[in-house]
Design an enzyme around this catalytic site. Structure first.
Site, PDB file in Angstrom:
ATOM      1  N   ARG A  91     -10.943  13.289  -5.904  1.00 53.82           N
ATOM      2  CA  ARG A  91     -11.209  11.864  -6.075  1.00 53.82           C
ATOM      3  C   ARG A  91     -12.704  11.627  -6.278  1.00 53.82           C
ATOM      4  NH1 ARG A  91     -12.151   7.477  -2.606  1.00 53.82           N
ATOM      5  NH2 ARG A  91     -11.179   5.502  -3.242  1.00 53.82           N
ATOM      6  N   THR A 122     -11.024  -1.332 -13.465  1.00 50.94           N
ATOM      7  CA  THR A 122     -10.918   0.120 -13.367  1.00 50.94           C
ATOM      8  C   THR A 122     -10.833   0.577 -11.915  1.00 50.94           C
ATOM      9  OG1 THR A 122     -12.236   0.308 -15.392  1.00 50.94           O
ATOM     10  CG2 THR A 122     -12.019   2.294 -14.042  1.00 50.94           C
ATOM     11  N   ASP A 126     -12.584  -1.391  -6.062  1.00 55.47           N
ATOM     12  CA  ASP A 126     -13.618  -1.896  -5.151  1.00 55.47           C
ATOM     13  C   ASP A 126     -14.921  -1.122  -5.335  1.00 55.47           C
ATOM     14  OD1 ASP A 126     -11.819  -3.752  -3.537  1.00 55.47           O
ATOM     15  OD2 ASP A 126     -10.801  -1.837  -3.291  1.00 55.47           O
ATOM     16  N   ASP A 151      -1.756  -6.958  -5.546  1.00 53.69           N
ATOM     17  CA  ASP A 151      -1.059  -6.631  -4.304  1.00 53.69           C
ATOM     18  C   ASP A 151      -0.542  -7.903  -3.630  1.00 53.69           C
ATOM     19  OD1 ASP A 151      -2.163  -3.612  -3.938  1.00 53.69           O
ATOM     20  OD2 ASP A 151      -3.776  -4.941  -4.583  1.00 53.69           O
ATOM     21  N   ALA A 153       0.211 -10.700  -5.163  1.00 59.61           N
ATOM     22  CA  ALA A 153       1.338 -11.182  -5.957  1.00 59.61           C
ATOM     23  C   ALA A 153       2.604 -10.400  -5.619  1.00 59.61           C
ATOM     24  CB  ALA A 153       1.026 -11.064  -7.443  1.00 59.61           C
ATOM     25  N   ARG A 154       2.466  -9.089  -5.434  1.00 60.55           N
ATOM     26  CA  ARG A 154       3.616  -8.256  -5.056  1.00 60.55           C
ATOM     27  C   ARG A 154       4.153  -8.688  -3.696  1.00 60.55           C
ATOM     28  NH1 ARG A 154       0.405  -2.765  -6.880  1.00 60.55           N
ATOM     29  NH2 ARG A 154       1.218  -2.623  -9.004  1.00 60.55           N
ATOM     30  N   ARG A 156       3.915 -11.662  -2.237  1.00 64.09           N
ATOM     31  CA  ARG A 156       4.577 -12.963  -2.322  1.00 64.09           C
ATOM     32  C   ARG A 156       5.934 -12.845  -3.012  1.00 64.09           C
ATOM     33  NH1 ARG A 156      -0.624 -16.963  -3.662  1.00 64.09           N
ATOM     34  NH2 ARG A 156      -1.757 -16.464  -1.733  1.00 64.09           N
ATOM     35  N   THR A 237       0.738   1.709 -14.429  1.00 62.40           N
ATOM     36  CA  THR A 237       0.984   0.276 -14.232  1.00 62.40           C
ATOM     37  C   THR A 237       0.007  -0.492 -15.121  1.00 62.40           C
ATOM     38  OG1 THR A 237      -0.613  -0.103 -12.440  1.00 62.40           O
ATOM     39  CG2 THR A 237       1.527   0.770 -11.823  1.00 62.40           C
TER      40      THR A 237
END
Length: 320
Positions: A91, A122, A126, A151, A153-154, A156, A237
């Site tokens: 990473r 991208t 953060d 996240d 929105a997912r 809710r 995604t």
């Protein structure tokens, strides 16, 4: 910032960038959209493809492939460019390569005279937003990332599905890193003005009893793992994040003062400093008008602190 012309510069014409562009076209969010990519021919092809759909839309957008000099009068520069992780690559190495890519993007944008707002998508968003802030030298309120907007929105959507309630009437947030350390402050989650946690004490009323204990835990875990599930199924995604970016863009260009969970620099809010993390913010033509502080309980403050520590550690390691 001028809001009459509404010009957006999109850097990166991959699947995320073009899902954003397609969403922008269908919602007629801006007047001018310039596509910039290291592969100029691809940007030209994408612009041509979008333009051929103008006759079927309610939009009169000007869409074209351009160069970094075209960002000079843009209101927003949206960065969706980046390199993919190689098999077996750490990473940290991926971060270092993306940091180099961002320097090749942010430097020419600022040198063009750009005086708008940076919006970063991208991943890891953060940290890449923090890098954009460092490279640009802009006021941190004019540099924001998509953060935990998708996240949220997912969350809710899943809460609405579980409660048989329109997700637009669900008020709940995902906070912290857009990643494994993100969390849901359940003390702040509501259906209309009714706290979701209070539904656990009202068994048998309208089927609401399903939203207790293990169900809340399941929903939070599903939100956190949603991207992994989608990537496993279709490799990437892009539609959801494209629409999330469009929503943030509309809030900026429309000077809406809308509350969205974006990646913002924390400067004392929630006891955190010098770190970008996903938190509810009021968004308008100036970018982040202000971070909206929620009344988190002690456990939630701890979880936010741990998430911010994770982000700081990654950025500090990158800086070595």
């Amino acid at each position: 910032m001028r809001t009459d012309k509404r010009k957006v510069a999109l850097i990166g014409t991959g699947m995320v960038g073009m899902s954003y562009a397609y969403s922008m076209l269908n919602q007629n969010i801006c007047n001018e959209l310039v596509l910039i990519d290291i592969n100029r021919k691809r940007a030209e092809g994408e612009a041509m493809d979008l333009n051929h759909g103008l006759a079927f839309s309610a939009s009169n957008m000007k869409i074209y492939a351009g160069e970094y000099k075209d960002t000079s009068d843009a209101d927003i520069a949206v960065i969706c460019a980046g390199v993919a992780q190689k098999p077996g690559e750490s990473r940290l190495n991926l971060l270092k390569r993306n940091a180099a890519v961002f320097k090749s993007i942010v430097d020419p944008i600022t040198e063009s005279g750009f005086n708008g707002i940076f919006l970063v998508a991208t991943n890891p968003v953060d940290i890449m937003t923090r890098i954009t802030y460092s490279l640009s030298g802009f006021n941190p309120r004019r540099v924001l990332g998509s953060g935990t907007a998708l996240d949220t929105a997912r969350l809710r959507y899943l809460l609405g599905e579980s409660l048989s309630v329109d997700p637009r009437n669900v008020h709940a947030y995902v906070m912290g890193e857009h990643g494994d350390s993100e969390f849901v402050p359940w003390s702040q989650a509501m259906i209309a003005t009714k706290p979701i946690l209070s539904l656990c004490d009202e068994q048998g009323e309208g089927g609401m009893e399903v939203i207790c204990g293990e169900e809340l835990k399941r929903i939070e875990e599903e939100v956190r793992g949603a991207a992994y599930q989608i990537i496993e199924a279709k490799s990437a995604t892009y539609y959801g994040i494209g629409m999330a970016l469009s929503r943030i863009t509309r809030a900026i260009l429309g000077d809406e003062n809308s509350v969205l969970t974006v990646s913002a620099m924390l400067r004392g809010e929630y006891g955190q400093n010098d770190v970008y993390a996903g938190v509810p913010c009021i968004i308008n033509k100036n970018g982040i008008f202000r971070v909206l502080p929620l009344d988190l309980n002690e456990e939630e403050k701890k979880r936010l602190g741990e998430s911010c520590d994770t982000l700081r550690a990654s950025f500090d390691e990158l800086e070595k």
